[in-house]
Design a protein around this motif. Structure first.
Motif, PDB file in Angstrom:
ATOM      1  N   ALA A  27       1.566   7.542   1.920  1.00 25.31           N
ATOM      2  CA  ALA A  27       0.805   7.278   3.158  1.00 25.31           C
ATOM      3  C   ALA A  27      -0.323   8.285   3.325  1.00 25.31           C
ATOM      4  O   ALA A  27      -1.439   7.940   3.737  1.00 25.31           O
ATOM      5  CB  ALA A  27       1.733   7.308   4.354  1.00 25.31           C
ATOM      6  N   ASP A  28      -0.050   9.553   3.004  1.00 21.83           N
ATOM      7  CA  ASP A  28      -1.079  10.593   3.138  1.00 21.83           C
ATOM      8  C   ASP A  28      -2.290  10.293   2.264  1.00 21.83           C
ATOM      9  O   ASP A  28      -3.439  10.566   2.636  1.00 21.83           O
ATOM     10  CB  ASP A  28      -0.506  11.955   2.782  1.00 21.83           C
ATOM     11  N   ARG A  29      -2.050   9.770   1.072  1.00 19.48           N
ATOM     12  CA  ARG A  29      -3.161   9.456   0.157  1.00 19.48           C
ATOM     13  C   ARG A  29      -4.057   8.365   0.732  1.00 19.48           C
ATOM     14  O   ARG A  29      -5.251   8.286   0.386  1.00 19.48           O
ATOM     15  CB  ARG A  29      -2.613   9.048  -1.216  1.00 19.48           C
ATOM     16  N   LEU A  30      -3.503   7.515   1.601  1.00 15.62           N
ATOM     17  CA  LEU A  30      -4.299   6.420   2.162  1.00 15.62           C
ATOM     18  C   LEU A  30      -5.270   6.883   3.236  1.00 15.62           C
ATOM     19  O   LEU A  30      -6.295   6.248   3.457  1.00 15.62           O
ATOM     20  CB  LEU A  30      -3.357   5.364   2.763  1.00 15.62           C
ATOM     21  N   ILE A  31      -4.901   7.942   3.930  1.00 12.34           N
ATOM     22  CA  ILE A  31      -5.709   8.330   5.094  1.00 12.34           C
ATOM     23  C   ILE A  31      -6.541   9.586   4.859  1.00 12.34           C
ATOM     24  O   ILE A  31      -7.144  10.114   5.755  1.00 12.34           O
ATOM     25  CB  ILE A  31      -4.802   8.536   6.330  1.00 12.34           C
ATOM     26  N   ARG A  32      -6.547  10.098   3.622  1.00 16.00           N
ATOM     27  CA  ARG A  32      -7.393  11.253   3.332  1.00 16.00           C
ATOM     28  C   ARG A  32      -8.871  10.864   3.321  1.00 16.00           C
ATOM     29  O   ARG A  32      -9.225   9.775   2.928  1.00 16.00           O
ATOM     30  CB  ARG A  32      -7.016  11.836   1.950  1.00 16.00           C
ATOM     31  N   GLU A  45      -0.395   6.282  10.913  1.00 17.90           N
ATOM     32  CA  GLU A  45      -1.114   5.732  12.062  1.00 17.90           C
ATOM     33  C   GLU A  45      -2.453   5.203  11.570  1.00 17.90           C
ATOM     34  O   GLU A  45      -3.229   5.933  10.952  1.00 17.90           O
ATOM     35  CB  GLU A  45      -1.310   6.809  13.125  1.00 17.90           C
ATOM     36  N   GLU A  46      -2.713   3.918  11.832  1.00 19.24           N
ATOM     37  CA  GLU A  46      -3.930   3.267  11.349  1.00 19.24           C
ATOM     38  C   GLU A  46      -4.835   2.905  12.518  1.00 19.24           C
ATOM     39  O   GLU A  46      -4.367   2.570  13.598  1.00 19.24           O
ATOM     40  CB  GLU A  46      -3.586   1.973  10.610  1.00 19.24           C
ATOM     41  N   VAL A  47      -6.137   2.925  12.261  1.00 17.83           N
ATOM     42  CA  VAL A  47      -7.094   2.435  13.252  1.00 17.83           C
ATOM     43  C   VAL A  47      -7.298   0.937  13.038  1.00 17.83           C
ATOM     44  O   VAL A  47      -7.018   0.398  11.963  1.00 17.83           O
ATOM     45  CB  VAL A  47      -8.445   3.166  13.141  1.00 17.83           C
ATOM     46  N   TYR A  48      -7.770   0.279  14.063  1.00 17.09           N
ATOM     47  CA  TYR A  48      -8.153  -1.137  13.977  1.00 17.09           C
ATOM     48  C   TYR A  48      -9.673  -1.255  13.954  1.00 17.09           C
ATOM     49  O   TYR A  48     -10.389  -0.446  14.570  1.00 17.09           O
ATOM     50  CB  TYR A  48      -7.622  -1.914  15.175  1.00 17.09           C
ATOM     51  N   GLN A  49     -10.149  -2.275  13.242  1.00 19.88           N
ATOM     52  CA  GLN A  49     -11.553  -2.656  13.290  1.00 19.88           C
ATOM     53  C   GLN A  49     -11.640  -4.136  13.625  1.00 19.88           C
ATOM     54  O   GLN A  49     -10.665  -4.886  13.425  1.00 19.88           O
ATOM     55  CB  GLN A  49     -12.233  -2.401  11.945  1.00 19.88           C
ATOM     56  N   PRO A 106      -6.041  -3.821  10.830  1.00 19.20           N
ATOM     57  CA  PRO A 106      -5.655  -2.420  10.638  1.00 19.20           C
ATOM     58  C   PRO A 106      -6.080  -1.937   9.255  1.00 19.20           C
ATOM     59  O   PRO A 106      -6.433  -2.738   8.378  1.00 19.20           O
ATOM     60  CB  PRO A 106      -4.131  -2.465  10.757  1.00 19.20           C
ATOM     61  N   THR A 107      -6.013  -0.641   9.042  1.00 19.05           N
ATOM     62  CA  THR A 107      -6.483  -0.036   7.785  1.00 19.05           C
ATOM     63  C   THR A 107      -5.830  -0.665   6.569  1.00 19.05           C
ATOM     64  O   THR A 107      -6.498  -0.992   5.582  1.00 19.05           O
ATOM     65  CB  THR A 107      -6.208   1.477   7.799  1.00 19.05           C
ATOM     66  N   LEU A 108      -4.495  -0.847   6.604  1.00 17.68           N
ATOM     67  CA  LEU A 108      -3.806  -1.396   5.435  1.00 17.68           C
ATOM     68  C   LEU A 108      -4.153  -2.855   5.182  1.00 17.68           C
ATOM     69  O   LEU A 108      -3.916  -3.369   4.092  1.00 17.68           O
ATOM     70  CB  LEU A 108      -2.288  -1.264   5.591  1.00 17.68           C
ATOM     71  N   ALA A 140       0.795  -1.230   0.000  1.00 18.91           N
ATOM     72  CA  ALA A 140       0.000   0.000   0.000  1.00 18.91           C
ATOM     73  C   ALA A 140       0.826   1.277   0.000  1.00 18.91           C
ATOM     74  O   ALA A 140       0.338   2.321  -0.425  1.00 18.91           O
ATOM     75  CB  ALA A 140      -0.929   0.003   1.222  1.00 18.91           C
ATOM     76  N   VAL A 141       2.078   1.213   0.481  1.00 21.59           N
ATOM     77  CA  VAL A 141       2.877   2.433   0.620  1.00 21.59           C
ATOM     78  C   VAL A 141       4.162   2.375  -0.192  1.00 21.59           C
ATOM     79  O   VAL A 141       4.429   3.252  -1.025  1.00 21.59           O
ATOM     80  CB  VAL A 141       3.208   2.712   2.110  1.00 21.59           C
ATOM     81  N   VAL A 142       4.978   1.356   0.048  1.00 22.43           N
ATOM     82  CA  VAL A 142       6.318   1.321  -0.561  1.00 22.43           C
ATOM     83  C   VAL A 142       6.240   1.234  -2.080  1.00 22.43           C
ATOM     84  O   VAL A 142       6.903   2.009  -2.792  1.00 22.43           O
ATOM     85  CB  VAL A 142       7.145   0.162   0.015  1.00 22.43           C
TER      86      VAL A 142
END
Length: 301
Positions: A296-301, A170-174, A249-251, A107-109
């Motif tokens: 990473a910023d694009r993932l959490i917008r 920083e990701e949230v958990y569900q 987690p989100t990712l 998702a990031v690298v």
């Protein structure tokens, strides 16, 4: 004339401090045990200090050796700064070796390095899917330059003075629940609502396992980890077939959830998965850091 200290011998002493025995240090350095012993004997002679003390069949570092190790870390960091300064001045293409845990690579690298390659097509890239502890060890040994790592409990290498870390994500958990779970239709679920459920956990010793067990411990219980699945898709397949629950987690959320799995937000706001950019102390890769943060910023917008 003051004695000259050889940097290679300092690295050998550091390897002994890390690995505990001459044989293990030799394996880490791709040397023979006799070569390690010889280098340490020369270092001891050049400093005028006894660096090793025999304890039975093994050796331990003396107080002088421990002082020298601390100075060695500062020397290595300064050499990294020198290399970074020279790299910034050189017209030669940069070669970047970067590692990350699986979902971070996906998702990031990967997207970050794609964007960086488009901006600098002359650069070289080597990308490795590695667990966080392995990534940090590879940074120290020099086979990686940058790594995306997870700030999980019981990860002492992240406190190593030879490693610096920068914030990334920083990701949230569900809660990932079977579709027929009593809380599958709830707007939110508390961690304590899952005390009696069997958990699908990653293998012990991996960052993902440590994260989830630490979150449950903070909520006051030990998860019953009956099933093991390191890959999130495998974990979700087990959950879809009714074999337990997990925290995702989100990712780790796939573009399309498998049938039979429901994601439910947690009532608790504090469970977070923190990802960091790690590199050797003194090293600078500003373009790589910027690209990772942009992805990473694009993932959490």
């Amino acid at each position: 004339m003051a004695p000259m200290i050889d940097v290679r011998q300092l690295r050998t002493l550091r390897a002994l401090a890390d690995h505990g025995t001459v044989v293990a240090a030799a394996e880490a350095l791709y040397l023979t045990p006799s070569a390690v012993s010889q280098q340490l004997a020369v270092l001891s002679k050049s400093t005028g200090c006894e660096l090793l003390e025999r304890r039975g069949r093994n050796v331990v570092l003396t107080e002088a050796a421990r002082v020298l190790v601390a100075h060695a870390d500062a020397v290595f960091a300064q050499l990294e700064r020198a290399q970074s300064d020279l790299r910034a001045m050189s017209p030669a293409p940069i070669a970047v070796r970067i590692g990350g845990f699986p979902t971070a690579v996906m998702a990031v690298v990967a997207p970050a390095m794609k964007a960086l390659r488009e901006e600098h097509p002359e650069w070289g890239f080597e990308i490795a899917d590695t667990e966080s502890e392995q990534s940090v060890a590879r940074l120290i040994e020099g086979s990686l330059d940058v790594a995306v790592v997870m700030a999980a409990p019981n990860r002492p290498l992240l406190g190593d003075p030879r490693i610096k870390v920068l914030p990334l994500l920083e990701e949230v958990y569900q809660a990932a629940l079977p579709a027929d779970h009593p809380f599958a239709g709830a707007g939110r679920v508390s961690l304590t609502d899952l005390v009696e459920d069997p958990f699908v956990l990653a293998a012990e010793g991996l960052s993902c396992h440590d994260q989830v067990t630490a979150i449950c411990a903070d909520a006051g219980f030990q998860p019953r980890g009956r099933h093991r699945a390191t890959d999130f898709s495998a974990a979700l397949a087990l959950i879809a077939n009714g074999f337990g629950v997990t925290l995702l987690p989100t990712l780790g959320v796939p573009p399309k959830m498998p049938d039979g799995v429901v994601l439910v937000p947690l009532k608790e706001d504090w469970p977070r998965r923190v990802s960091l950019i790690a590199m050797r102390a003194g090293a600078e890769y500003p373009e790589v850091v910027a690209a990772l943060r942009s992805a990473a910023d694009r993932l959490i917008r």
